[in-house]
Design an enzyme around this catalytic site. Sequence first.
Site, PDB file in Angstrom:
ATOM      1  N   PHE A  86      52.671  38.592  32.073  1.00 29.11           N
ATOM      2  CA  PHE A  86      51.250  38.301  32.200  1.00 29.11           C
ATOM      3  C   PHE A  86      50.633  38.143  30.814  1.00 29.11           C
ATOM      4  O   PHE A  86      51.005  38.868  29.877  1.00 29.11           O
ATOM      5  CB  PHE A  86      50.553  39.425  32.970  1.00 29.11           C
ATOM      6  N   ASP A 132      54.425  47.382  33.255  1.00 29.82           N
ATOM      7  CA  ASP A 132      53.162  46.961  33.850  1.00 29.82           C
ATOM      8  C   ASP A 132      53.377  46.944  35.362  1.00 29.82           C
ATOM      9  O   ASP A 132      54.190  46.171  35.873  1.00 29.82           O
ATOM     10  CB  ASP A 132      52.774  45.568  33.341  1.00 29.82           C
ATOM     11  N   TYR A 171      42.722  47.286  41.466  1.00 28.46           N
ATOM     12  CA  TYR A 171      41.889  46.412  42.297  1.00 28.46           C
ATOM     13  C   TYR A 171      42.689  45.432  43.145  1.00 28.46           C
ATOM     14  O   TYR A 171      42.104  44.642  43.884  1.00 28.46           O
ATOM     15  CB  TYR A 171      40.870  45.641  41.446  1.00 28.46           C
ATOM     16  N   LYS A 172      44.015  45.493  43.076  1.00 32.55           N
ATOM     17  CA  LYS A 172      44.827  44.613  43.907  1.00 32.55           C
ATOM     18  C   LYS A 172      45.156  45.333  45.218  1.00 32.55           C
ATOM     19  O   LYS A 172      44.308  45.471  46.094  1.00 32.55           O
ATOM     20  CB  LYS A 172      46.083  44.185  43.148  1.00 32.55           C
ATOM     21  N   ARG A 185      50.142  31.058  44.992  1.00 34.08           N
ATOM     22  CA  ARG A 185      50.730  32.347  45.363  1.00 34.08           C
ATOM     23  C   ARG A 185      50.174  32.777  46.710  1.00 34.08           C
ATOM     24  O   ARG A 185      48.962  32.785  46.925  1.00 34.08           O
ATOM     25  CB  ARG A 185      50.412  33.416  44.313  1.00 34.08           C
TER      26      ARG A 185
END
Length: 409
Positions: free
Chosen positions: A130, A207, A232-233, A381
């Site tokens: 990322f 991560d 927050y995912k 995705r």
Amino acid sequence: MTDDLLARAEALDAADPLAPLRARFVTPDGHDVISYLDGNSLGRPLEATARLMESFVREQWAGRLIRGWTDGWLEWPQVLGDRLGAVALGAGPGQVVIADSTTVLLYKLARAAVDAQPGRRRVVLDTDNFPTDRYVLEGIAAERGLELVWIETDPATGIHPGQVAAAVGGDTALVLFSHVAYRSGWLADAAEINRIAHAAGALTMWDLSHSVGSVPVELDAWHADLAVGCTYKYLNGGPGAPAFAYLRRDLQDRLRQPIWGWMGHRASFHMGPGFEPAPGARALLSGTPPILAMVPLHANLDLLADAGIAAVRAKSVQLTGYVLELADRWLAPLGVEVVSPREAHRRGGHVTLCRPGFEQLLDALWGQGVIPDYRRPDGIRIGPAPLSTSFAEVYRGLSVLRSLLEKQR
């Protein structure tokens, strides 16, 4: 052909032990979303979260005012960190804190790690991680005069232990990878990579942003050194929710993070001269904890504890497997390629589909209430969240995508 795939979705929903938990999520009146397939970017809110937020504002904030700090707010970073560690990270108490953003915590831990390895001048990372992970390490390398060792990873898969073994050596200070690759969903062999890095004397950092709440994580059992991730995912913490950091217990006296703030001091309210770090993982804190932003985590950790991460993972494998079925039957004949692992044990919680021109379909998908995630240059995705997404919802979303592709053709 279409009917048997719909019948399969309905059968899977009927047999889903987690199906009743979908009722715990907020469904606004008049909403236009028929298929939300972006749970790997932002989770849905819970009804309990809405109640907790109102209660916190009206009772704790308005009622207790500044007294709330001594009512327990000051301990939330560690209390919630310990609970997150137990429910989702395989981490014993005293090693996880909630604080800051993922980017800031990445910087704190990575800087602490390389500073604790004097004489080792190399940091190993991969080219398809990322962007934040790469940018932060580039900045630290510039600050500390380090060399970055880049592993070229296939965007359709991810990091392999053999690549790590070839890249690390006696001068390696730190290796940093994502447990689940953000682009492809590749699930790395964290335990084996840790073993390889440790044999070379390097520290490891993971991560977990695309892992936590979706796939089992066992930081202690893996002998991980450091980890960060967002909430927050799959943890449904809300936009901009604070991140978490893991610092293994036996490293806590050795590593010192570089942003010294009053909340990381051993006696925050003495406000004396000089910085003396708090014992344990609390030393990772810097400024005032984001208390209001932590409120949703109380509800979401309750939900995850009720479900159990093993059941979440089992459904996630079924959901992404069903995505692959639909992609093979419906989308492959229309030029769509799956660029995610087909082996369930190597696949995280999302599936990436690629086709030139996908970007041109985003407005039409959103207009019809289908919300996936787009990643350049040509990837969509599909990220169904096991606790809030049904199989029928996946069917509806990919049905719309198929129709748009047929019209485009």
